[in-house]
Design a protein around this motif. Structure first.
Motif, PDB file in Angstrom:
ATOM      1  N   PHE A  24       6.453   6.373   4.729  1.00  0.00           N
ATOM      2  CA  PHE A  24       5.060   5.953   4.839  1.00  0.00           C
ATOM      3  C   PHE A  24       4.324   6.987   5.680  1.00  0.00           C
ATOM      4  CE2 PHE A  24       7.310   3.591   8.209  1.00  0.00           C
ATOM      5  CZ  PHE A  24       6.540   3.859   9.327  1.00  0.00           C
ATOM      6  N   ASP A  25       2.989   6.974   5.593  1.00  0.00           N
ATOM      7  CA  ASP A  25       2.179   8.040   6.182  1.00  0.00           C
ATOM      8  C   ASP A  25       1.593   7.748   7.556  1.00  0.00           C
ATOM      9  OD1 ASP A  25       2.505   9.748   3.984  1.00  0.00           O
ATOM     10  OD2 ASP A  25       0.882   8.751   2.910  1.00  0.00           O
ATOM     11  N   SER A  26       1.288   6.493   7.862  1.00  0.00           N
ATOM     12  CA  SER A  26       0.526   6.186   9.069  1.00  0.00           C
ATOM     13  C   SER A  26       1.298   5.277  10.022  1.00  0.00           C
ATOM     14  CB  SER A  26      -0.791   5.498   8.682  1.00  0.00           C
ATOM     15  OG  SER A  26      -1.473   5.081   9.828  1.00  0.00           O
ATOM     16  N   PHE A  27       1.198   5.590  11.297  1.00  0.00           N
ATOM     17  CA  PHE A  27       1.799   4.758  12.342  1.00  0.00           C
ATOM     18  C   PHE A  27       0.805   3.753  12.926  1.00  0.00           C
ATOM     19  CE2 PHE A  27       4.696   8.537  12.875  1.00  0.00           C
ATOM     20  CZ  PHE A  27       5.862   7.875  12.520  1.00  0.00           C
ATOM     21  N   VAL A  28      -0.368   3.615  12.341  1.00  0.00           N
ATOM     22  CA  VAL A  28      -1.391   2.723  12.876  1.00  0.00           C
ATOM     23  C   VAL A  28      -0.896   1.279  12.935  1.00  0.00           C
ATOM     24  CG1 VAL A  28      -3.695   1.751  12.468  1.00  0.00           C
ATOM     25  CG2 VAL A  28      -3.312   4.196  12.213  1.00  0.00           C
ATOM     26  N   ASP A  29      -0.128   0.871  11.924  1.00  0.00           N
ATOM     27  CA  ASP A  29       0.387  -0.492  11.839  1.00  0.00           C
ATOM     28  C   ASP A  29       1.650  -0.454  10.992  1.00  0.00           C
ATOM     29  OD1 ASP A  29       0.596  -3.281  12.054  1.00  0.00           O
ATOM     30  OD2 ASP A  29      -0.922  -3.680  10.535  1.00  0.00           O
ATOM     31  N   HIS A  30       2.406  -1.544  11.007  1.00  0.00           N
ATOM     32  CA  HIS A  30       3.541  -1.688  10.097  1.00  0.00           C
ATOM     33  C   HIS A  30       3.021  -1.395   8.685  1.00  0.00           C
ATOM     34  CE1 HIS A  30       6.644  -3.610   7.675  1.00  0.00           C
ATOM     35  NE2 HIS A  30       7.410  -3.636   8.746  1.00  0.00           N
ATOM     36  N   PRO A  31       3.753  -0.652   7.857  1.00  0.00           N
ATOM     37  CA  PRO A  31       3.211  -0.271   6.549  1.00  0.00           C
ATOM     38  C   PRO A  31       3.022  -1.434   5.571  1.00  0.00           C
ATOM     39  CG  PRO A  31       5.473   0.482   6.802  1.00  0.00           C
ATOM     40  CD  PRO A  31       5.030  -0.020   8.134  1.00  0.00           C
ATOM     41  N   ARG A  32       3.728  -2.533   5.752  1.00  0.00           N
ATOM     42  CA  ARG A  32       3.543  -3.735   4.922  1.00  0.00           C
ATOM     43  C   ARG A  32       3.688  -3.453   3.423  1.00  0.00           C
ATOM     44  NH1 ARG A  32       1.934  -7.130   8.926  1.00  0.00           N
ATOM     45  NH2 ARG A  32       0.913  -6.118  10.684  1.00  0.00           N
ATOM     46  N   THR A  60      10.017  -6.125   3.184  1.00  0.00           N
ATOM     47  CA  THR A  60       9.013  -5.217   3.753  1.00  0.00           C
ATOM     48  C   THR A  60       9.619  -4.385   4.877  1.00  0.00           C
ATOM     49  OG1 THR A  60       8.282  -6.977   5.242  1.00  0.00           O
ATOM     50  CG2 THR A  60       7.053  -6.699   3.162  1.00  0.00           C
ATOM     51  N   ALA A  61      10.943  -4.308   4.926  1.00  0.00           N
ATOM     52  CA  ALA A  61      11.625  -3.575   5.991  1.00  0.00           C
ATOM     53  C   ALA A  61      11.144  -2.127   6.035  1.00  0.00           C
ATOM     54  CB  ALA A  61      13.132  -3.629   5.780  1.00  0.00           C
ATOM     55  N   ALA A  62      10.887  -1.654   7.264  1.00  0.00           N
ATOM     56  CA  ALA A  62      10.375  -0.298   7.433  1.00  0.00           C
ATOM     57  C   ALA A  62      10.718   0.226   8.820  1.00  0.00           C
ATOM     58  CB  ALA A  62       8.857  -0.277   7.235  1.00  0.00           C
ATOM     59  N   GLY A  63      10.660   1.536   8.948  1.00  0.00           N
ATOM     60  CA  GLY A  63      10.872   2.185  10.233  1.00  0.00           C
ATOM     61  C   GLY A  63      12.336   2.444  10.529  1.00  0.00           C
ATOM     62  N   ALA A  64      12.574   3.007  11.694  1.00  0.00           N
ATOM     63  CA  ALA A  64      13.923   3.390  12.103  1.00  0.00           C
ATOM     64  C   ALA A  64      14.874   2.205  12.167  1.00  0.00           C
ATOM     65  CB  ALA A  64      13.872   4.094  13.461  1.00  0.00           C
ATOM     66  N   TYR A  65      14.341   1.021  12.451  1.00  0.00           N
ATOM     67  CA  TYR A  65      15.172  -0.168  12.617  1.00  0.00           C
ATOM     68  C   TYR A  65      14.982  -1.163  11.484  1.00  0.00           C
ATOM     69  CZ  TYR A  65      15.207   2.209  17.013  1.00  0.00           C
ATOM     70  OH  TYR A  65      15.317   3.214  17.963  1.00  0.00           O
ATOM     71  N   GLN A  66      14.273  -0.742  10.435  1.00  0.00           N
ATOM     72  CA  GLN A  66      14.040  -1.559   9.245  1.00  0.00           C
ATOM     73  C   GLN A  66      13.537  -2.963   9.612  1.00  0.00           C
ATOM     74  OE1 GLN A  66      14.433  -0.331   5.665  1.00  0.00           O
ATOM     75  NE2 GLN A  66      13.701   1.168   7.136  1.00  0.00           N
ATOM     76  N   ILE A  67      12.460  -3.000  10.358  1.00  0.00           N
ATOM     77  CA  ILE A  67      11.832  -4.243  10.802  1.00  0.00           C
ATOM     78  C   ILE A  67      10.911  -4.746   9.698  1.00  0.00           C
ATOM     79  CG2 ILE A  67      10.304  -5.277  12.525  1.00  0.00           C
ATOM     80  CD1 ILE A  67      11.337  -3.076  14.483  1.00  0.00           C
ATOM     81  N   THR A  68      11.040  -6.020   9.356  1.00  0.00           N
ATOM     82  CA  THR A  68      10.187  -6.583   8.307  1.00  0.00           C
ATOM     83  C   THR A  68       8.808  -6.929   8.859  1.00  0.00           C
ATOM     84  OG1 THR A  68      10.879  -8.855   8.715  1.00  0.00           O
ATOM     85  CG2 THR A  68      12.182  -7.584   7.094  1.00  0.00           C
ATOM     86  N   GLU A  69       7.878  -7.059   7.946  1.00  0.00           N
ATOM     87  CA  GLU A  69       6.504  -7.406   8.307  1.00  0.00           C
ATOM     88  C   GLU A  69       6.447  -8.714   9.100  1.00  0.00           C
ATOM     89  OE1 GLU A  69       2.241  -8.136   6.000  1.00  0.00           O
ATOM     90  OE2 GLU A  69       4.095  -8.070   4.843  1.00  0.00           O
TER      91      GLU A  69
END
Length: 178
Positions: free
Chosen positions: A45-53, A74-83
């Motif tokens: 994903f491109d932006s760190f403003v918010d969870h990419p959802r 909706t898992a995302a990020g280094a720790y695959q955190i869901t929305e």
């Protein structure tokens, strides 16, 4: 608990690396991973403003088929955190943005929420992994049915990244992870 201060703790940093080993990768791009990324073919994903959802539907392995209904993650990020988990952390921990440091703080909050933070700080890593196995599907002994890290690999990553294991003489009995 002031979670940001815990990011300087060697055992916390090493345990975060264990989670990343199974959930994303060890390089900085891990903080931009969407679910379904691989080390050879990351989806970023491109932006760190918010969870990419971003909803990822994966039916090929049957993982997201429940009661005949196609589901998503909706898992995302280094720790695959869901929305959903992220939204809860934003409310309970007043997190803002999805920058790498904020993702690290969120992961520490989730470790704390599983009652494993004291174990991480003390170097009781097998016990911490056991307690966090329902948070991160890749940890040894997770019951999600997804691929898990072998215990030996998780312990090696922990030590490789500066974590210090509690000695058997000092550590209380730990649950067996198989």
């Amino acid at each position: 608990i002031a979670l940001i201060g815990l990011l300087d703790n060697a055992n916390v940093q090493a345990f975060l690396r264990v989670i990343r080993e199974g959930e994303s990768s060890q390089d900085d791009s891990a903080y931009r991973w969407l679910f379904g990324s691989t080390r050879k073919a990351p989806k970023l994903f491109d932006s760190f403003v918010d969870h990419p959802r971003v909803r990822t539907y994966e039916a090929y392995d049957g993982q997201f088929i429940k009661n005949g209904k196609l589901d998503y993650t909706t898992a995302a990020g280094a720790y695959q955190i869901t929305e959903t988990t992220w939204n809860g952390l934003v409310k309970s921990r007043s997190l803002d943005g999805f920058e790498p440091k904020t993702q690290d703080i969120a992961a520490v909050a989730l470790i704390d929420g599983r009652g494993a933070l004291d174990d991480v700080l003390a170097g009781n890593i097998e016990r911490a992994m056991f307690k966090c196995r329902q948070e991160w599907a890749s940890l040894p002994a997770s019951t999600y049915g997804q691929p898990t890290q072998p215990l030996a690999r998780a312990l090696a990553v922990y030590q490789q990244h500066g974590g210090v294991l509690a000695t058997a003489d000092l550590a209380p009995a730990q649950p067996a992870i198989t």
